[in-house]
Enzyme design. Structure first.
Site, PDB file in Angstrom:
ATOM      1  N   HIS A   1      -2.772   8.399   5.972  1.00 44.19           N
ATOM      2  CA  HIS A   1      -3.835   9.382   5.844  1.00 44.19           C
ATOM      3  C   HIS A   1      -4.539   9.365   4.501  1.00 44.19           C
ATOM      4  O   HIS A   1      -5.438  10.175   4.276  1.00 44.19           O
ATOM      5  CB  HIS A   1      -3.284  10.790   6.080  1.00 44.19           C
TER       6      HIS A   1
ATOM      7  N   THR B   1     -11.799  16.339   8.854  1.00 41.80           N
ATOM      8  CA  THR B   1     -12.003  16.949  10.168  1.00 41.80           C
ATOM      9  C   THR B   1     -12.907  18.183  10.053  1.00 41.80           C
ATOM     10  O   THR B   1     -13.532  18.576  11.034  1.00 41.80           O
ATOM     11  CB  THR B   1     -10.670  17.351  10.825  1.00 41.80           C
TER      12      THR B   1
ATOM     13  N   LYS C   1     -12.572  15.332  -3.755  1.00 43.28           N
ATOM     14  CA  LYS C   1     -13.447  15.983  -2.784  1.00 43.28           C
ATOM     15  C   LYS C   1     -14.719  16.531  -3.448  1.00 43.28           C
ATOM     16  O   LYS C   1     -15.645  16.936  -2.779  1.00 43.28           O
ATOM     17  CB  LYS C   1     -12.685  17.096  -2.059  1.00 43.28           C
TER      18      LYS C   1
ATOM     19  N   LYS D   1     -12.427  23.252   2.114  1.00 45.54           N
ATOM     20  CA  LYS D   1     -11.419  22.201   2.250  1.00 45.54           C
ATOM     21  C   LYS D   1     -10.439  22.333   1.091  1.00 45.54           C
ATOM     22  O   LYS D   1     -10.678  23.094   0.151  1.00 45.54           O
ATOM     23  CB  LYS D   1     -12.060  20.810   2.255  1.00 45.54           C
ATOM     24  N   ARG D   2      -9.360  21.598   1.154  1.00 46.48           N
ATOM     25  CA  ARG D   2      -8.390  21.606   0.067  1.00 46.48           C
ATOM     26  C   ARG D   2      -9.080  21.250  -1.244  1.00 46.48           C
ATOM     27  O   ARG D   2      -9.976  20.407  -1.280  1.00 46.48           O
ATOM     28  CB  ARG D   2      -7.286  20.588   0.389  1.00 46.48           C
TER      29      ARG D   2
ATOM     30  N   LYS E   1     -15.819  19.852  12.674  1.00 49.96           N
ATOM     31  CA  LYS E   1     -15.884  21.247  13.128  1.00 49.96           C
ATOM     32  C   LYS E   1     -17.236  21.859  12.779  1.00 49.96           C
ATOM     33  O   LYS E   1     -17.832  22.596  13.585  1.00 49.96           O
ATOM     34  CB  LYS E   1     -14.757  22.054  12.493  1.00 49.96           C
TER      35      LYS E   1
END
Length: 811
Positions: free
Chosen positions: A357, A653, A551, A545-546, A657
């Site tokens: 992942h 993901t 990110k 998100k985390r 969504k």
């Protein structure tokens, strides 16, 4: 459905639960008791279905997948199960007879605290899809008492609080103490020779921990298949040492019990110290050992042999955390069932598959061999033999490439590389997006790929789309059903039918009205929880998100500061009002991530206090981001921030969504953004930044100098000076250093400054496009229509066909 459930029947069942569990009549039951009673009734309905499944599995006809994951994020269960069972209306009508609002009962349920982010949510999506696709499978993990943590924001700073989710969440768990397993830690190995001169290793003087299974039933949409998520709870076989207690050593007398129970207390304990590393290793072995013991015992009861184990069970390792399942299966086969090494290895390697992942080094687990050998001596001896045999293979394959052999070694320089062990053992290794799979094949595991190219494949992630559309956004779901029929609820590809309405202004207006209603709901939540009033007609620009530097939440914040400066410089600037919405948890020990949260919160305060700016741009940081909160955010989003550095995000993901709910993506060509781009086309997404190849070329060249940007780019220099001045007395010098000169690493290692101008241009294009309601509406509808490809049903069918070898019970 086998049974018809009327309001009268449901009412009778609820009455029975209230009396049996709480000794209450309906008219004097509390809301919490009614909630529990309703959950118990739903659980019983699912249990009846599960028993029929269990009979089929035990009949030795169906193969099943065992999905091992350190985390699962199922969210809340009552609404999801009622939706899947088709019982929402009957329960709503029944509870109304008790003067109870079903929505209020839904709000009582806590999110199951079993995960942190995308990894756990993906695992839960796949369990849902396995059931929905009428296949047999079981998830296995740990029953964390407090989960990850409950995030509180105090004066802009993240504070971690215990998340006592089991207070109400335990009503979904079925404890099966008769299926408990014993797990051993520490001790020593002794050689014992039998009368035939055969040597056997005996594990002695170990510490025993009891693993008690708690099963959560997992329903599928309009499916008679009900699967389970088995969660192991740790306890000690000795509750108290009476001899020590009698001596007055009260705390010491309970020490063994506490040492056992701490294993299942908290997800991802801080591992910056040896104690944390040992606890993480204990957690990983605890649940994989209990799981593999349970599987092999059950298989032996059915077949009286493990020779066909791989033909009936597929064990899937979700990232590296469950890797010890490999070693534990080898131990069980050899030590308990007397299999020879080669036979055991052949069966185990045919059983195991592995999903990678991440390419981030910190997530590719490496354990100190010195700690591992002391904690798990038998597994260590098996591991050394696997390593020895693989070293021989490497020597033959790459005799003149010592560097590559060292990269591929399972044990090297006193470190155990769990990812390498997975790749060596598994029959199939997959990435989770086309780009990510290419990177792991050509770069991360390049030597393995050269040796066994057919071992590597791709399965792009998918989401439980019914939850994020039909449940989280019912008005949008109803509109789609009116236009296209109900078929999309079973087959996500039928969302494609929406494309014929792409230029229908009346339809686009109806979609826009649904979006605005959802934005008003989120605006109300923000007002109540953040005391910030936001305009539902502004662009809801969402990054949830985390929190991790790769990110690039920091890139988003840097751009917001630039917008602020532009308004201050030109108060008459024409600017589409923007509401920037963040939701993220930072790992407890991740200092820089916490600094970024602090910056977001302080910037929000700063903008709110400036009357010239606060009605034009706002920043909202929503604390304790969770599945339930995301179900409120996703339907309200206009712009979906997917801005990770290209080559770093495996898939994502959240992007799927948000897309499904009509948000338009602004992002890099990273992870599943690439597939989203291919699905919707260049006109329906805002792409910016370097590609993964360009990032790698820049990194290798060694020529990147963020300081030169600071000197040459006025906008960058103004942003840095703004941060240098502090915000409301808070210094952000460490963030400045991370961007310019380096903070515990290279300067701007995630190329925030390098991609800034390109990001700024994309943001400007998004703002301009939003002002054209017809064009934006068409882009939004296109994203919904093309989201069907990102269903977890599709992903699970690919795993089933190409990796697990399982079949649906019926089509």
């Amino acid at each position: 459905m086998d049974k018809v459930y009327t309001t009268g029947k449901i009412s009778k069942l609820i009455d029975g639960k209230l009396m049996r569990h709480f000794g209450r009549e309906p008219d004097n039951a509390t809301k919490q008791q009614l909630y529990r009673a309703a959950c118990f009734v739903v659980r019983d309905i699912l249990s009846e279905k599960w028993l029929k499944n269990h009979e089929i599995v035990c009949s030795q006809t169906e193969k099943q997948v065992i999905y091992l994951s350190m985390e699962f994020l199922p969210g809340t269960s009552l609404k999801n199960n009622l939706f899947n069972l088709g019982l929402e209306d009957v329960f709503k009508e029944t509870l109304a007879e008790y003067d109870q609002d079903m929505e209020e009962l839904y709000m009582l349920e806590p999110d199951a605290g079993l995960g942190n982010g995308g990894l756990g949510r993906l695992a839960s999506c796949y369990l849902d899809a396995v059931s929905s696709c009428n296949m047999f499978g079981q998830g296995m993990s740990i029953c964390y008492e407090y989960g990850i943590f409950k995030q509180k924001i105090q004066d802009g700073r993240q504070i971690e609080k215990p998340d006592d989710w089991l207070d109400l969440g335990d009503c979904w768990l079925i404890t099966k103490e008769d299926e408990a397993e014993e797990v051993h830690f520490g001790g020593k190995l002794s050689e014992v020779w039998d009368d035939k001169g055969r040597m056997k290793l005996i594990h002695e003087d170990y510490l025993s921990v009891i693993a008690v299974p708690k099963d959560m039933l997992i329903s599928g949409y309009q499916s008679d298949v009900v699967n389970t998520l088995r969660l192991w709870k740790s306890t000690s076989p000795i509750s108290i040492d009476m001899e020590l207690f009698a001596k007055g050593e009260y705390l010491h007398s309970m020490e063994e019990k506490h040492q056992a129970e701490i294993i299942s207390k908290i997800l991802y304990p801080e591992d910056a110290h040896d104690e944390g590393k040992i606890l993480r290793m204990k957690q990983q072995y605890f649940f994989t050992s209990a799981s593999m013991q349970s599987l092999t015992k059950r298989h032996m009861q059915s077949y009286n042999s493990l020779d066909n184990f791989h033909e009936k069970i597929a064990v899937h390792i979700n990232d590296t955390h469950p890797t010890m399942a490999i070693l534990e299966l080898m131990r069980i086969f050899m030590d308990i069932y007397d299999y020879k090494w080669d036979k055991a290895w052949d069966i185990v390697s045919k059983t195991i598959s592995y999903t990678n992942h991440t390419v981030m080094p910190e997530a590719l687990e490496q354990w100190p061999e010195s700690l591992f050998s002391g904690l798990l001596p038998r597994l260590h001896s098996i591991l050394k033999e696997i390593n020895r045999r693989f070293d021989e293979i490497l020597a033959a394959a790459y005799p003149n490439d010592e560097q590559l052999r060292n990269e591929m070694a399972i044990i090297h320089n006193g470190k155990i590389r769990m990812a390498n062990l997975c790749v060596v053992t598994a029959h199939t290794v997959n990435g989770v997006s086309s780009l990510h799979s290419r990177i792991i094949k050509n770069k991360l595991f390049r030597g393995f790929s050269a040796m066994t190219p057919n071992k590597f494949t791709n399965v792009t992630n998918g989401i439980a789309y019914r939850r994020w559309l039909c449940q989280a956004n019912p008005n949008l779901s109803d509109l789609i059903e009116e236009l296209c029929g109900p078929g999309f609820k079973k087959n996500s590809n039928k969302l494609e039918k929406l494309m014929k309405y792409r230029e229908d202004s009346s339809v686009l207006e109806r979609f826009a009205n649904v979006k605005r209603e959802n934005k008003i709901k989120l605006a109300d939540y923000i007002k109540n929880h953040n005391n910030i009033i936001v305009d539902p007609d502004s662009i809801f620009d969402v990054q949830v998100k985390r929190l991790h530097e790769y990110k690039r939440q920091l890139l988003n914040l840097v751009h917001i500061i630039d917008l602020y400066h532009r308004i201050k410089e030109n108060p008459n600037l024409e600017l589409q009002p923007r509401t920037f919405i963040f939701g993220a948890k930072a790992a407890a020990g991740y200092y820089m991530a916490k600094q970024i949260i602090l910056l977001a919160c302080k910037l929000s305060e700063h903008l709110e206090k400036d009357p010239h700016v606060r009605d034009r741009i706002k920043v909202v940081f929503l604390e304790n981001y969770s599945v339930s909160l995301s179900e409120l955010i996703m339907p309200a989003a206009d712009l979906s921030e997917q801005i990770s550095l290209a080559g770093k995000e495996a898939s994502g993901t959240g992007n799927m969504k948000l897309m499904l709910n009509g948000a338009v993506t602004i992002g890099t060509m990273d992870g599943a953004n690439v597939e989203i781009y291919n699905a919707v086309g260049n006109d329906n997404i805002f792409i910016f930044g370097m590609t993964a190849e360009q990032v790698e070329q820049l990194r290798i060249s060694g020529t990147y100098s963020p300081w030169s940007y600071y000197q040459d780019n006025r906008n960058i220099s103004e942003i840095i000076r703004f941060l240098a001045g502090g915000i409301h007395g808070v210094s952000f010098s460490d963030i400045i250093n991370s961007l310019t000169t380096g903070f515990n690493g290279e300067a701007d290692q995630y190329y925030v400054i390098a991609d800034f101008e390109s990001y700024k241009t994309a943001q400007s294009a998004a703002a301009t496009t939003y002002q054209d309601a017809f064009r934006w509406g068409g882009m939004s509808l296109t994203n919904i229509a093309k989201a069907g490809a990102f269903s977890a049903d599709r992903s699970v069918r690919e795993y089933a066909d190409r990796i697990w070898g399982i079949q649906p019970l019926y089509d």
